[in-house]
Design an enzyme around this catalytic site. Sequence first.
Site, PDB file in Angstrom:
ATOM      1  CB  CYS A  94      -0.919   0.008   1.218  1.00 16.45           C
ATOM      2  SG  CYS A  94      -0.047   0.083   2.801  1.00 16.45           S
ATOM      3  CD  GLU A 137      -5.638  -3.833   3.751  1.00 20.49           C
ATOM      4  OE1 GLU A 137      -5.612  -3.035   4.703  1.00 20.49           O
ATOM      5  OE2 GLU A 137      -4.599  -4.236   3.167  1.00 20.49           O
ATOM      6  NE  ARG A 181      -4.767  -0.807   9.520  1.00 15.23           N
ATOM      7  CZ  ARG A 181      -3.510  -0.448   9.752  1.00 15.23           C
ATOM      8  NH1 ARG A 181      -3.256   0.342  10.794  1.00 15.23           N
ATOM      9  NH2 ARG A 181      -2.521  -0.856   8.995  1.00 15.23           N
ATOM     10  NE  ARG A 183      -4.790   0.488   5.767  1.00 14.50           N
ATOM     11  CZ  ARG A 183      -4.444   1.540   6.475  1.00 14.50           C
ATOM     12  NH1 ARG A 183      -5.283   2.571   6.577  1.00 14.50           N
ATOM     13  NH2 ARG A 183      -3.282   1.591   7.107  1.00 14.50           N
TER      14      ARG A 183
END
Length: 351
Positions: A94, A137, A181, A183
């Site tokens: 990421c 993800e 968080r 995502r």
Amino acid sequence: MVYKAIDLFAGVGGIRLGFDQAFGDNAIKTVFVSEFEPYAVKTYAANFNEPTEGIANKNESLIMSHTPFIYGDITKIDEKCIPEFDICLAGFPCQAFSIAGRKHGFDDDYKGMSRGTLFFDVARICEYHKPKVIFCENVKGLTMHDRGRTFEVIKGTFEELGYTLFHKVLNSKDFGVPQNRERIYMVAFRNDIAPDSFEFPTHSGRKTTLRDILEEQVPSAKYYLSTQYLKSLEAHKRRHKDKGNGFGYVIRDIDGIAGAIVCGGMGRERNLIIDSRLKDFTPVTNIKGKVNRQGIRKMTPREWARLQGYPDTFDLSAVADGHLYKQFGNSVSVPVIRAIAERIKVVLNDQ
């Protein structure tokens, strides 16, 4: 039916763990694992029984293998050599798309390796094997990178491969862990089995706070900041405040939640807590100054593992603390993965 899965860019196995929990031991089997970072491999190997199926026609000169059945550089692995599988798990790197990083996207280069283009290795492998489902993800910033064009390329790639893509941004704090968080989660079903719609879960589990994940025993004095280090953090924060910036350390309310944990010192310094249980302030490491008396400390690796929803049975003994912070900062929140995987399982079982 037992579904076969492969775990690409596996890290310490958070995505696999969520799917294992959702499907159950008798319904899913991991047949191939790839992870580039050797310390992550050590933690992974300490926690999972390795796949019983090795790579076909294994060529040691081609494949950098850290340990039996955990293979290294995915760019050097021929897709034809990977065992057949039904589910592809791929938490591709990421950093190339992260708001906190340089946001180079597909042009990102790290130690001679283009992290941004590693998504296309997922595509390469799945184009050959045509699994039923591909799960990915990544950071929320993926959707905004290059004014959305990067994500359009990713969506277009799935479509060209013959998949229907569903995606949604979810926040870990809604799934039983005290961490803010966000995502993006992507679920691509092969067109011949794709549902007309796929409903992502919006929440799961009870609301929790940092108090719920604290170590039961008083942590070692090494986790408490030294007076000299604390002064340097305070000075750093003042300098940025004078410039109108909001950078600097943050002490979290233990009846609240953490900010997103990330690898590197920033993730720890922006998630400090006050824990007044320490009574012995004798330093156990070489520090400048003394152990602070306000009880200010960084969270422990076990607490970071809990922030990501890993069970206490998850073995952290294979590597040092510094590696563990990096690993969990880069990891996924397991309860979010499990909640999505449960929905995926329903779709697959309906076919």
